[in-house]
Design an enzyme around this catalytic site. Sequence first.
Site: not given
Lengths: 345, 345, 345
Positions: A238-239
């Site tokens: 994920a980011h």
Amino acid sequence: MLLSFRLSGLVELLGGERHGDDVLITGVSSLEKAGEGELAFLANPRLRAQLQTSRAAAFIVRPAESASLKHPHIVTRDPQLYFAQVAQLLHPRPLAVAGIHPRAVVDPLAKVAASAQIGPGVVIEAGAVVGERTIVKANAYLGERVEVGDDCLIHPNTSVHSGAFIGDRVILHSNAVIAGDGFGNAWATDHWEKIPQLGRVLIGNDVEIGSCTTVDRGALNDTIIGNGARIDNLIQVAHNVEIGEHTAMAACVGIAGSTKIGARCQIGGAVMISGHLEICDGVTVMGGTLVAKTIREAGVYSGSYPMQTYDDWRHNAAHLRHLDELAKRIRQLEKEIAVLTLPAE
Amino acid sequence: MLLSFRLSGLVELLGGERHGDDVLITGVSSLEKAGEGELAFLANPRLRAQLQTSRAAAFIVRPAESASLKHPHIVTRDPQLYFAQVAQLLHPRPLAVAGIHPRAVVDPLAKVAASAQIGPGVVIEAGAVVGERTIVKANAYLGERVEVGDDCLIHPNTSVHSGAFIGDRVILHSNAVIAGDGFGNAWATDHWEKIPQLGRVLIGNDVEIGSCTTVDRGALNDTIIGNGARIDNLIQVAHNVEIGEHTAMAACVGIAGSTKIGARCQIGGAVMISGHLEICDGVTVMGGTLVAKTIREAGVYSGSYPMQTYDDWRHNAAHLRHLDELAKRIRQLEKEIAVLTLPAE
Amino acid sequence: MLLSFRLSGLVELLGGERHGDDVLITGVSSLEKAGEGELAFLANPRLRAQLQTSRAAAFIVRPAESASLKHPHIVTRDPQLYFAQVAQLLHPRPLAVAGIHPRAVVDPLAKVAASAQIGPGVVIEAGAVVGERTIVKANAYLGERVEVGDDCLIHPNTSVHSGAFIGDRVILHSNAVIAGDGFGNAWATDHWEKIPQLGRVLIGNDVEIGSCTTVDRGALNDTIIGNGARIDNLIQVAHNVEIGEHTAMAACVGIAGSTKIGARCQIGGAVMISGHLEICDGVTVMGGTLVAKTIREAGVYSGSYPMQTYDDWRHNAAHLRHLDELAKRIRQLEKEIAVLTLPAE
């Protein structure tokens, strides 16, 4: 197979100690399947018996196996690693066939090294940079200003979006997605507003990323994958996640936003890691574990429910919902016993 | 960055209260990284100290932070939402560059709006409809009779099959697969017969679907994703699933067939939901939970095994298989204690 | 719909017993949605009431429902299977439209059957073989020496790498990746060395593989998927895994390297299976289970943590970390009780 080596040539290149005839090796194989000209290795001492039945031309073994082994062999402390190196010699990475396929679509403002190989159907947008001898295979996509280093291998149907910066000797497997938007949403009374994802994805050198794995771009800061990391298939990064150098993770792992994983960790298959955590260097997490808190000490961690027959599981799982009550009943029993045993003294 | 706003302009557009100089904002960033002309926000009061060290040109803060903050700032009750809105102003969605790329393959019986942008390598089959200003990027696929509304953004290498009907302002991320066959098989004595999947996928407006996420078409009825839903990466939405409006789900979720999820739910990462269930509106499920029964009441649900060191886990998990027996022993102890305490009265 | 059958025609082709008018059937549907000319089926006796309200033209039912049913119907022991067969008659697989699309890129050294359909953007490398009437859809990729049998259907954006051998009547859904490298790494003092992946992927006849599913090539030996297996979406099949004939697995399953799964198994969604295990024929594993040991006996297995409200879960999970201690306290209580009860005799 055009390449071949004598055992003596391998020892010269890779070390180890040769025993027996200096046979010619044209391939590698498993103990069961190996035949003429093929080299096999024994890593697991429990499979020792296979050395006797294997029809391999030669073997790679640990010192302990050498004395009793009549066949040609090389002795080394880590047969699997030695084998990997021999296999790399016999099966080198494909060499780029320089040039842009007429069916590729490369923006005039992209900079593609003359030595790179760009396959049919590849689309490369403006400002993208592709390094020396890098191979981009059929129908892959490189977005605006993407930078890919030297000697990379990007497999078919992979999507690399604007914001991705990729080092040298990186392998991206098919249908991986690099630098897609992170999952950023802010609740606005009665709906979600998208939070534009403005960070980058920075991938170091010698990284390998598996098929259908997704590495999201950062929200504001960057998502970072360190040198030498090995990321298997169907993994979600994920980011703003950071993955340290030489960390390896098996398939089906999920890592939520902003979590930092140290160097030389080994993350088992299907491990799920919550967001905003830190995992220090040298941590091993066993497959199927949910990591919901920070890990500050190197070591091995686990947390999975054991499998049983359905009937046994059904009976046991029923109690799981009431552990708190069971614990209270034990405490109550302890009190009552204490009262009973007290006057006896 | 070409766009810029003064703080006063932002307040005029988005509300909030300006304090300090009316500085010019040309970008957004995080507290750590922000520099000249950049706006940052503080959502988490525990990071308050970063306001002092940040080099941002201005801040978005909650009322509680305003008094002690000397720098230019905007006060609002929800800094993250405000920030999202500013970021949208500074980084608007890409505008469609109208036209069909000469390397796209669009069937003459497809209807593509003149204002839509169709990238190289895109394939659009007969009967498909693409709305105004929609962008379809490189190598994406739209099957027969697919309908895509206005202002959508379909990323590279995405596959949208016949049977998909997609609303307005929808984003499909790379390598997502919409309206592939559901998993329908009927056992026939000694093999599986495929059950043809004849339903559709209906996706509402303002939906976002992540990279490598798969949304299967219905078997007979339809698979439905409501307006404003947010679906992250690597999620499986099986046939006939219904997802309510504005429900958000993090990556690696799986939803088995015919399950209905209500509106405004929040489904954590790696949650797995069995088939033929109902989850009412407003349910939050924590990451890693297996949902195997219907949920009729809004609230927060969880069910995951806690992580331990491997040694601790090994000792504990051994007992898990025998909880039923432990419970029986406690019952037995209670009976014996009852007998012992009875005569004492 | 161009195809249609009278009930009598269906009974002639598929067996069963007709009751009531010999109506014309032009489609299939669900009990709720069926209308004029449509056939619906009742599999679940609890939904029996829907037979009265459904507007279907005819029904497929079990013998038990026949007597009280006034509408035209066919009686059979397995209505779902019968329905699948009718649906296949009315919705046959698409027929290949022979020919190679001018926008496909087929190497002159590939052998594509004249009756095969190769879509736009497809790339087929040297030495690949595509069988009779096989359909390869837009932007799919077939690597060097890949062999695909007759009557296969390969969906858009799928990547099939060198080393894949695929039988007849196989369906590969979109964005699946077949024969990508397995995850093989050997640790070399301070970094991972890639172990070249030299095995193949052998896929039998009548196999279906879901969207975004990854089937890795073997390291030295082969990865094998037996005839008739059904593999859903987002599944990881690691190197050297063997899956037996007619085994079905629901979405989000992960199978680690070298594990062998028998024939006619049913693996629930999100099941994770460790490496180097054996699972015998006829095993059912319930969704969400982690299989960490070999299964030698057919039956149903499970192992998942039950969902609770977050508060209940929090209280219970706290004890999970201390089950070993709880068990010791019970043992201690038993000892003390034994002492107390002894003198009382």
